[in-house]
Design a protein around this motif. Structure first.
Motif, PDB file in Angstrom:
ATOM      1  N   THR A 127      -3.055 -11.700  -4.049  1.00 16.93           N
ATOM      2  CA  THR A 127      -1.694 -11.293  -3.693  1.00 16.93           C
ATOM      3  C   THR A 127      -1.683  -9.883  -3.127  1.00 16.93           C
ATOM      4  OG1 THR A 127      -0.776 -12.721  -5.428  1.00 16.93           O
ATOM      5  CG2 THR A 127       0.650 -10.973  -4.580  1.00 16.93           C
ATOM      6  N   ALA A 128      -2.419  -8.986  -3.770  1.00 17.15           N
ATOM      7  CA  ALA A 128      -2.488  -7.599  -3.293  1.00 17.15           C
ATOM      8  C   ALA A 128      -3.090  -7.537  -1.893  1.00 17.15           C
ATOM      9  CB  ALA A 128      -3.312  -6.758  -4.265  1.00 17.15           C
ATOM     10  N   ARG A 129      -4.121  -8.304  -1.658  1.00 23.49           N
ATOM     11  CA  ARG A 129      -4.737  -8.329  -0.322  1.00 23.49           C
ATOM     12  C   ARG A 129      -3.717  -8.742   0.737  1.00 23.49           C
ATOM     13  NH1 ARG A 129      -9.541  -8.853   2.413  1.00 23.49           N
ATOM     14  NH2 ARG A 129     -10.738  -8.418   0.538  1.00 23.49           N
ATOM     15  N   LYS A 130      -2.909  -9.733   0.431  1.00 20.08           N
ATOM     16  CA  LYS A 130      -1.922 -10.233   1.397  1.00 20.08           C
ATOM     17  C   LYS A 130      -0.829  -9.212   1.698  1.00 20.08           C
ATOM     18  CE  LYS A 130      -2.659 -15.090   0.189  1.00 20.08           C
ATOM     19  NZ  LYS A 130      -2.091 -16.300  -0.478  1.00 20.08           N
ATOM     20  N   LEU A 131      -0.686  -8.216   0.817  1.00 21.11           N
ATOM     21  CA  LEU A 131       0.323  -7.186   1.018  1.00 21.11           C
ATOM     22  C   LEU A 131      -0.171  -6.030   1.886  1.00 21.11           C
ATOM     23  CD1 LEU A 131       1.790  -7.019  -2.605  1.00 21.11           C
ATOM     24  CD2 LEU A 131       2.928  -7.949  -0.576  1.00 21.11           C
ATOM     25  N   THR A 132      -1.442  -6.064   2.296  1.00 19.99           N
ATOM     26  CA  THR A 132      -2.011  -4.989   3.105  1.00 19.99           C
ATOM     27  C   THR A 132      -1.912  -5.343   4.592  1.00 19.99           C
ATOM     28  OG1 THR A 132      -4.258  -5.919   3.026  1.00 19.99           O
ATOM     29  CG2 THR A 132      -3.617  -4.390   1.260  1.00 19.99           C
ATOM     30  N   PRO A 133      -1.965  -4.349   5.482  1.00 17.96           N
ATOM     31  CA  PRO A 133      -1.906  -4.622   6.917  1.00 17.96           C
ATOM     32  C   PRO A 133      -2.994  -5.606   7.360  1.00 17.96           C
ATOM     33  CG  PRO A 133      -1.611  -2.287   6.513  1.00 17.96           C
ATOM     34  CD  PRO A 133      -1.984  -2.898   5.194  1.00 17.96           C
ATOM     35  N   GLU A 134      -2.571  -6.640   8.072  1.00 16.11           N
ATOM     36  CA  GLU A 134      -3.457  -7.696   8.560  1.00 16.11           C
ATOM     37  C   GLU A 134      -4.226  -8.382   7.427  1.00 16.11           C
ATOM     38  OE1 GLU A 134      -5.916  -6.030  11.607  1.00 16.11           O
ATOM     39  OE2 GLU A 134      -4.210  -5.554  12.909  1.00 16.11           O
ATOM     40  N   GLU A 135      -3.720  -8.215   6.202  1.00 17.87           N
ATOM     41  CA  GLU A 135      -4.344  -8.807   5.007  1.00 17.87           C
ATOM     42  C   GLU A 135      -5.819  -8.434   4.890  1.00 17.87           C
ATOM     43  OE1 GLU A 135      -3.499 -12.963   4.613  1.00 17.87           O
ATOM     44  OE2 GLU A 135      -1.339 -12.694   4.986  1.00 17.87           O
ATOM     45  N   ALA A 136      -6.123  -7.195   5.328  1.00 18.97           N
ATOM     46  CA  ALA A 136      -7.517  -6.738   5.353  1.00 18.97           C
ATOM     47  C   ALA A 136      -8.020  -6.286   3.987  1.00 18.97           C
ATOM     48  CB  ALA A 136      -7.665  -5.587   6.351  1.00 18.97           C
ATOM     49  N   GLY A 137      -7.111  -5.942   3.097  1.00 20.77           N
ATOM     50  CA  GLY A 137      -7.520  -5.511   1.767  1.00 20.77           C
ATOM     51  C   GLY A 137      -7.172  -4.065   1.473  1.00 20.77           C
ATOM     52  N   VAL A 138      -7.450  -3.668   0.251  1.00 17.43           N
ATOM     53  CA  VAL A 138      -7.063  -2.357  -0.272  1.00 17.43           C
ATOM     54  C   VAL A 138      -8.184  -1.350  -0.068  1.00 17.43           C
ATOM     55  CG1 VAL A 138      -6.402  -1.107  -2.368  1.00 17.43           C
ATOM     56  CG2 VAL A 138      -5.555  -3.432  -1.979  1.00 17.43           C
ATOM     57  N   ASP A 139      -7.826  -0.136   0.374  1.00 13.34           N
ATOM     58  CA  ASP A 139      -8.822   0.908   0.641  1.00 13.34           C
ATOM     59  C   ASP A 139      -9.378   1.534  -0.637  1.00 13.34           C
ATOM     60  OD1 ASP A 139      -8.605   1.398   3.755  1.00 13.34           O
ATOM     61  OD2 ASP A 139      -6.561   1.166   2.999  1.00 13.34           O
ATOM     62  N   HIS A 140      -8.509   1.838  -1.588  1.00 15.71           N
ATOM     63  CA  HIS A 140      -8.919   2.469  -2.855  1.00 15.71           C
ATOM     64  C   HIS A 140      -8.290   1.713  -4.012  1.00 15.71           C
ATOM     65  CE1 HIS A 140     -10.860   6.365  -1.706  1.00 15.71           C
ATOM     66  NE2 HIS A 140     -10.162   6.180  -0.592  1.00 15.71           N
ATOM     67  N   ILE A 141      -9.108   1.324  -4.982  1.00 15.38           N
ATOM     68  CA  ILE A 141      -8.614   0.647  -6.182  1.00 15.38           C
ATOM     69  C   ILE A 141      -8.955   1.497  -7.402  1.00 15.38           C
ATOM     70  CG2 ILE A 141      -8.831  -1.389  -7.666  1.00 15.38           C
ATOM     71  CD1 ILE A 141      -9.354  -3.035  -5.161  1.00 15.38           C
ATOM     72  N   ILE A 142      -7.942   1.774  -8.205  1.00 20.00           N
ATOM     73  CA  ILE A 142      -8.139   2.499  -9.468  1.00 20.00           C
ATOM     74  C   ILE A 142      -8.311   1.445 -10.546  1.00 20.00           C
ATOM     75  CG2 ILE A 142      -7.187   4.212 -11.036  1.00 20.00           C
ATOM     76  CD1 ILE A 142      -7.832   5.261  -8.220  1.00 20.00           C
ATOM     77  N   GLU A 143      -9.534   1.232 -10.957  1.00 20.78           N
ATOM     78  CA  GLU A 143      -9.915   0.149 -11.866  1.00 20.78           C
ATOM     79  C   GLU A 143      -9.988   0.669 -13.300  1.00 20.78           C
ATOM     80  OE1 GLU A 143     -10.705  -2.793 -13.845  1.00 20.78           O
ATOM     81  OE2 GLU A 143     -10.777  -3.381 -11.729  1.00 20.78           O
ATOM     82  N   VAL A 144      -9.022   0.250 -14.126  1.00 25.23           N
ATOM     83  CA  VAL A 144      -8.987   0.728 -15.507  1.00 25.23           C
ATOM     84  C   VAL A 144      -9.217  -0.383 -16.527  1.00 25.23           C
ATOM     85  CG1 VAL A 144      -7.436   2.636 -14.912  1.00 25.23           C
ATOM     86  CG2 VAL A 144      -6.478   0.484 -15.744  1.00 25.23           C
ATOM     87  N   GLY A 145      -9.227  -1.624 -16.082  1.00 25.76           N
ATOM     88  CA  GLY A 145      -9.309  -2.737 -17.026  1.00 25.76           C
ATOM     89  C   GLY A 145     -10.703  -3.197 -17.357  1.00 25.76           C
TER      90      GLY A 145
END
Length: 346
Positions: free
Chosen positions: A227-245
């Motif tokens: 879902t997050a990927r689809k919310l990015t321009p051209e569905e290219a994906g996220v540049d920076h992810i803050i991974e806490v889990g």
């Protein structure tokens, strides 16, 4: 005004016993050495790391017994004979790893964490190297500034330390803890888009008010990475992810990340043992990076940005006293907080 000779301070006496390893005691007010400053600590805050230490799940060096806490801010009340950077009356905030002055983390710096190998901030007075504190922003209270020590600097390092975030890029933050909220604030100040995940409608609204462009409820959408990927321009994906889990979220982070994107591993709330092979980074063509707070140089840059952009740390509405620090640990462990858990010290 003469200084007291004794003070209240919280010690971590043992690990593996949970909160019972944390003990309030009276002790002497220390005197600064020739290159040290004595600080009247007036504000502190907690991190997940503080909860992990007495539970025996913290993976970095410890030297017990140790005064707990890394996050502190207050006023200089005495200086050593060779101190040149500070004077009595200066407002200062602690540096997490006292030996990490600039550049990459080293083995020596890794072993210099307040509240881990060195006595920390959950006390009324503390002695620190003159290089182990930075100037407190004039715009912040002591409790607010203290929240920047670990969570703030970790977020800053994640976004700007390896491959600096650029305007127009996308950042994904997980949850509403201190690191994630700071990352949201820093990202918006830098002109980036922010996608946040959370588990409740109430927290979703708070994240939106802080500037999140999109909020995903991960309980309602277990495949939130796609879902997050689809919310990015051209569905290219996220540049920076803050991974806490950690174990509980890494699979989705890998689904969300852009080619050549960065996943900064900050915490392990969902467990430290990964479900995914490290070879998945090749399939996703991304960088997965562990972040261990940051240097003094980075902290000074962060403090300047906080002041210039009038960024106000998000402190939970319930602020504790030093005497009630154990209650603060329980409050945070029960995930009742939003943003940082603050402690005011008289």
């Amino acid at each position: 005004m003469s200084l007291p000779t004794t003070q209240k301070q919280w010690f971590v006496k043992s690990t593996g016993k949970g909160i019972d390893g944390l003990v309030l005691e009276s002790g002497p007010v220390p005197s600064p050495g020739e290159n040290e400053v004595l600080v009247k600590v007036q504000g502190a805050s907690l991190n997940y790391r503080d909860l992990a230490i007495p539970r025996g799940t913290y993976p970095f060096p410890l030297a017990l017994p140790v005064i707990a806490g890394s996050d502190g801010a207050g006023v200089v009340v005495s200086v050593g004979s060779k101190v040149t950077k500070w004077k009595k009356g200066d407002r200062v905030t602690t540096l997490f790893n006292q030996a990490h002055q600039f550049g990459p983390i080293t083995d020596v710096a890794c072993k210099s964490g307040l509240g881990g190998t060195l006595d920390g901030t959950l006390r009324q007075y503390g002695v620190f190297s003159q290089d182990g504190v930075v100037r407190t922003p004039e715009t912040l209270s002591d409790v607010e500034s203290a929240t920047l020590v670990c969570a703030g600097l970790t977020s800053w390092n994640a976004l700007f330390g390896l491959k600096p975030l650029l305007p127009g890029q996308t950042v994904l933050v997980q949850g509403s803890g201190g690191v994630s909220v700071f990352a949201l604030q820093f990202a918006k100040a830098a002109g980036a888009r922010v996608i946040a995940t959370t588990s409740s409608a109430d927290k979703a609204e708070k994240l939106k008010k802080l500037g999140a462009d999109h909020v995903i409820n991960y309980r309602e959408d277990p495949n939130w990475g796609e879902t997050a990927r689809k919310l990015t321009p051209e569905e290219a994906g996220v540049d920076h992810i803050i991974e806490v889990g950690g174990k509980g979220t890494m699979t989705q982070s890998l689904k969300a990340v852009k080619y050549e994107g960065i996943i900064s591993i900050i915490g392990f709330l969902g467990g430290a043992q990964p479900k995914d092979s490290i070879m998945e980074t090749l399939n996703r063509i991304c960088t997965v990076r562990g972040v261990f707070v940051g240097s003094r140089a980075q902290m000074e840059d962060m403090m300047a940005a906080v002041e210039a952009n009038n960024i106000r740390p998000v402190v939970d509405e319930k602020v504790f006293t030093l005497a009630k620090a154990r209650d603060a640990y329980d409050y945070m462990w029960d995930k009742k907080h939003f943003g940082k858990v603050g402690i005011k010290i008289e």
